[in-house]
Design an enzyme around this catalytic site. Structure first.
Site, PDB file in Angstrom:
ATOM      1  N   LYS A 162       0.951  -1.037   0.094  1.00 44.54           N
ATOM      2  CA  LYS A 162      -0.114  -0.050  -0.164  1.00 44.54           C
ATOM      3  C   LYS A 162       0.748   1.263  -0.064  1.00 44.54           C
ATOM      4  O   LYS A 162       1.679   1.413   0.820  1.00 44.54           O
ATOM      5  CB  LYS A 162      -0.902   0.157   1.287  1.00 44.54           C
ATOM      6  N   LEU A 163       0.649   2.087  -0.989  1.00 47.90           N
ATOM      7  CA  LEU A 163       1.499   3.204  -0.986  1.00 47.90           C
ATOM      8  C   LEU A 163       0.462   4.541  -0.628  1.00 47.90           C
ATOM      9  O   LEU A 163      -0.445   4.713  -0.602  1.00 47.90           O
ATOM     10  CB  LEU A 163       1.795   3.545  -2.432  1.00 47.90           C
ATOM     11  N   LYS A 164       1.199   5.406   0.412  1.00 43.74           N
ATOM     12  CA  LYS A 164       0.632   6.495   1.061  1.00 43.74           C
ATOM     13  C   LYS A 164       0.663   7.621  -0.408  1.00 43.74           C
ATOM     14  O   LYS A 164       1.859   7.584  -0.815  1.00 43.74           O
ATOM     15  CB  LYS A 164       1.461   6.908   2.376  1.00 43.74           C
ATOM     16  N   ASP A 190      -3.408   4.992  -0.451  1.00 44.97           N
ATOM     17  CA  ASP A 190      -4.115   5.532   0.471  1.00 44.97           C
ATOM     18  C   ASP A 190      -3.935   6.832   0.702  1.00 44.97           C
ATOM     19  O   ASP A 190      -2.607   7.507   0.841  1.00 44.97           O
ATOM     20  CB  ASP A 190      -3.700   4.883   1.932  1.00 44.97           C
ATOM     21  N   ASN A 192      -5.492   8.956   2.743  1.00 43.77           N
ATOM     22  CA  ASN A 192      -5.812   9.818   4.179  1.00 43.77           C
ATOM     23  C   ASN A 192      -6.608  11.170   4.223  1.00 43.77           C
ATOM     24  O   ASN A 192      -6.184  12.183   4.388  1.00 43.77           O
ATOM     25  CB  ASN A 192      -4.356   9.947   5.063  1.00 43.77           C
ATOM     26  N   GLU A 215      -7.979   4.091  -1.112  1.00 45.51           N
ATOM     27  CA  GLU A 215      -8.457   4.513   0.216  1.00 45.51           C
ATOM     28  C   GLU A 215      -8.686   5.791   0.690  1.00 45.51           C
ATOM     29  O   GLU A 215      -7.741   6.599   0.424  1.00 45.51           O
ATOM     30  CB  GLU A 215      -7.310   3.539   1.288  1.00 45.51           C
ATOM     31  N   ASP A 240     -12.078   4.401   5.198  1.00 43.12           N
ATOM     32  CA  ASP A 240     -11.196   4.270   6.191  1.00 43.12           C
ATOM     33  C   ASP A 240     -11.801   5.119   7.331  1.00 43.12           C
ATOM     34  O   ASP A 240     -12.760   4.979   8.119  1.00 43.12           O
ATOM     35  CB  ASP A 240      -9.869   4.346   6.360  1.00 43.12           C
ATOM     36  N   LYS A 264     -10.712  -0.603  11.169  1.00 36.54           N
ATOM     37  CA  LYS A 264      -9.606  -0.389  12.170  1.00 36.54           C
ATOM     38  C   LYS A 264     -10.269  -0.410  13.324  1.00 36.54           C
ATOM     39  O   LYS A 264     -11.140   0.516  13.640  1.00 36.54           O
ATOM     40  CB  LYS A 264      -9.355   0.928  11.720  1.00 36.54           C
ATOM     41  N   GLY A 292      -4.172  -0.684  10.313  1.00 37.47           N
ATOM     42  CA  GLY A 292      -3.465  -0.861  11.607  1.00 37.47           C
ATOM     43  C   GLY A 292      -2.825   0.415  11.807  1.00 37.47           C
ATOM     44  O   GLY A 292      -3.087   1.531  11.011  1.00 37.47           O
TER      45      GLY A 292
HETATM   46  O1  NPG Z   1       0.754  -1.212   9.249  1.00 39.65           O
HETATM   47  O2  NPG Z   1       0.107  -0.376  11.121  1.00 39.65           O
HETATM   48  C1  NPG Z   1       0.169  -0.260  10.128  1.00 39.65           C
HETATM   49  C2  NPG Z   1      -0.062   0.904   9.335  1.00 39.65           C
HETATM   50  C3  NPG Z   1      -0.925   1.023   8.440  1.00 39.65           C
HETATM   51  O3  NPG Z   1      -0.736   2.931   7.075  1.00 39.65           O
HETATM   52  C4  NPG Z   1      -1.200   2.412   7.897  1.00 39.65           C
HETATM   53  N1  NPG Z   1      -1.691   3.165   8.871  1.00 39.65           N
HETATM   54  O4  NPG Z   1      -3.673   5.923   7.644  1.00 39.65           O
HETATM   55  O5  NPG Z   1      -4.344   3.748   7.881  1.00 39.65           O
HETATM   56  C5  NPG Z   1      -3.362   4.872   7.952  1.00 39.65           C
HETATM   57  C6  NPG Z   1      -2.334   4.514   8.764  1.00 39.65           C
HETATM   58  C7  NPG Z   1      -1.918   5.324  10.102  1.00 39.65           C
HETATM   59  C8  NPG Z   1      -0.784   5.093  10.853  1.00 39.65           C
HETATM   60  C9  NPG Z   1      -2.893   5.769  10.772  1.00 39.65           C
HETATM   61  C10 NPG Z   1      -0.820   5.920  12.038  1.00 39.65           C
HETATM   62  C11 NPG Z   1      -2.846   6.414  11.916  1.00 39.65           C
HETATM   63  C12 NPG Z   1      -1.837   6.344  12.724  1.00 39.65           C
END
Ligand code: NPG
Length: 368
Positions: A162-164, A190, A192, A215, A240, A264, A292
């Protein structure tokens, strides 16, 4: 209070193995609150997903600590016999604050299941023993840095990547990863919440990369925008941040705003609500996967238990321990053929290293 339980709240500081950058900010140390629920015959642990500052979630560590100490625990102390299901219902009287509620409810559930010698997987109705897992790759300094990181994760055997993404870091990173790693790599992105509906032409360009999903492209509240956007894209939209409860999941699905849902547990107020969302999605043929928040072994173990349910058909964001921590406060989790095994034993199956936990603890208080 004269309840048959005690609660320990502990603030810990864990250095991350590397900086983690998303469209909302970056972190290199994870500061978090742990909740320990102790009864006469058992104890359970949970971690709260609230960060020191409210960058990603509206709650923050200190507000969650105060709410647990001053509102939620006194509320539960009035109930003669408390279990996770009872706590879940009782805490609905307090509006909002899913992260604080999730942490407390999860510690109660862990203690309850350990007292009965039952695994969380059996309690929730899961059956899978190995969970397909993917890795989340933060925003990088350069495409070559991104390719180097993904190369390492692919070599470790992750089932998907998964790429941010964020405006300015979207089409090119996706193109580069497809070009380097080929069509067989399961790839998703993703955002966000970093885009608006006005970015539809950029987001449509992502359709060429055969992504598993896009996402949370738009702000969490904008369900109408997601439903509209879905009409322009071939890539399925996964929500999400928009999904905060079973009711909001039902609304999003009904509106056509979500073709896939990231569950989540912290964001929705705990594992009982998470299971309800799973059941709803399974009934409506909406695939789900477990998200996560850089969990320690405590949350990682619990998420593996949840992801054993049948509707979790897509790889989950549950990485190997070393992705985030050089040393963790519990057992290490490893990848084997793209999967991580659900830990055995009662409750979450987390085994805590109390000595190391002590060394990363910065504050500790007992309530009661
Ligand atoms: O593998 O635990 C993991 C991280 C997955 O990218 C991930 N989490 O936006 O979903 C998200 C992001 C995140 C990280 C969200 C930290 C909130 C705090």
């Amino acid at each position: 209070m004269s309840a048959a339980f005690k609660v320990e709240l502990r603030r810990v500081r864990m250095p991350l193995a590397g900086e983690f950058r998303t469209s909302r900010g970056s972190e290199s140390v994870r500061e978090m609150l742990l909740v320990r629920w102790v009864t006469d015959n058992s104890e359970g642990w949970a971690e709260c997903a609230a960060d020191a500052e409210p960058v990603y979630f509206p709650e923050r560590l200190e507000s969650a600590r105060l709410l647990i100490a001053e509102v939620l625990v006194p509320l539960l102390a009035k109930i003669p016999t408390i279990d996770a299901a009872g706590a879940h219902v009782a805490m609905k009287r307090v509006p909002g604050n899913p992260l604080a509620k999730a942490a407390l409810e999860s510690a109660i559930l862990d203690a309850e299941l350990r007292a009965h010698g039952m695994s969380m997987k059996s309690y929730l109705g899961g059956s899978r023993e190995k969970i397909r897992v993917g890795v989340s790759v933060g925003i990088c300094e350069s495409l070559s840095d991104l390719i180097r990181q993904v190369e390492g994760y692919v070599a470790e055997g992750y089932s998907r990547v998964k790429l941010k993404i964020a405006p300015g870091w979207d089409v090119e990173p996706a193109r580069a990863i497809r070009r380097e790693f080929g069509e067989d790599l399961l790839l998703q992105v993703d955002a966000n919440q970093a885009y608006t509906i006005a970015d539809v032409s950029t987001l449509r360009r992502l359709d060429t990369f055969d992504l598993l999903l896009l996402e949370q492209p738009l702000p969490a509240e904008d369900l109408c925008g997601h439903a509209r956007l879905a009409g322009y894209l071939q890539t399925p939209i996964c929500l999400d941040e928009s999904i905060t409860s079973c009711a909001s999941a039902a609304t999003a699905i009904q509106m056509g705003a979500a073709q896939i849902i990231n569950i989540k547990p912290a964001r929705v107020g705990g594992y009982l609500e998470a299971r309800a969302i799973h059941d709803l999605c399974l009934a409506q043929s909406i695939p789900v996967w477990c998200g996560g928040v850089l969990e320690t072994a405590i949350g990682r173990a619990a998420n593996l238990q949840l992801a054993s349910l049948p509707g979790f058909t897509l790889p989950s964001d549950i990485s190997a321990t070393k992705r985030y921590y050089t040393k963790d406060i519990g057992q290490e989790f490893h990848i084997e053929s793209g999967t991580i095994s659900v830990p055995h034993g009662p409750g979450t199956g987390a085994v805590i290293d109390l000595d190391y936990l002590e060394s990363v603890s910065v504050e500790q208080e007992w309530l009661m």
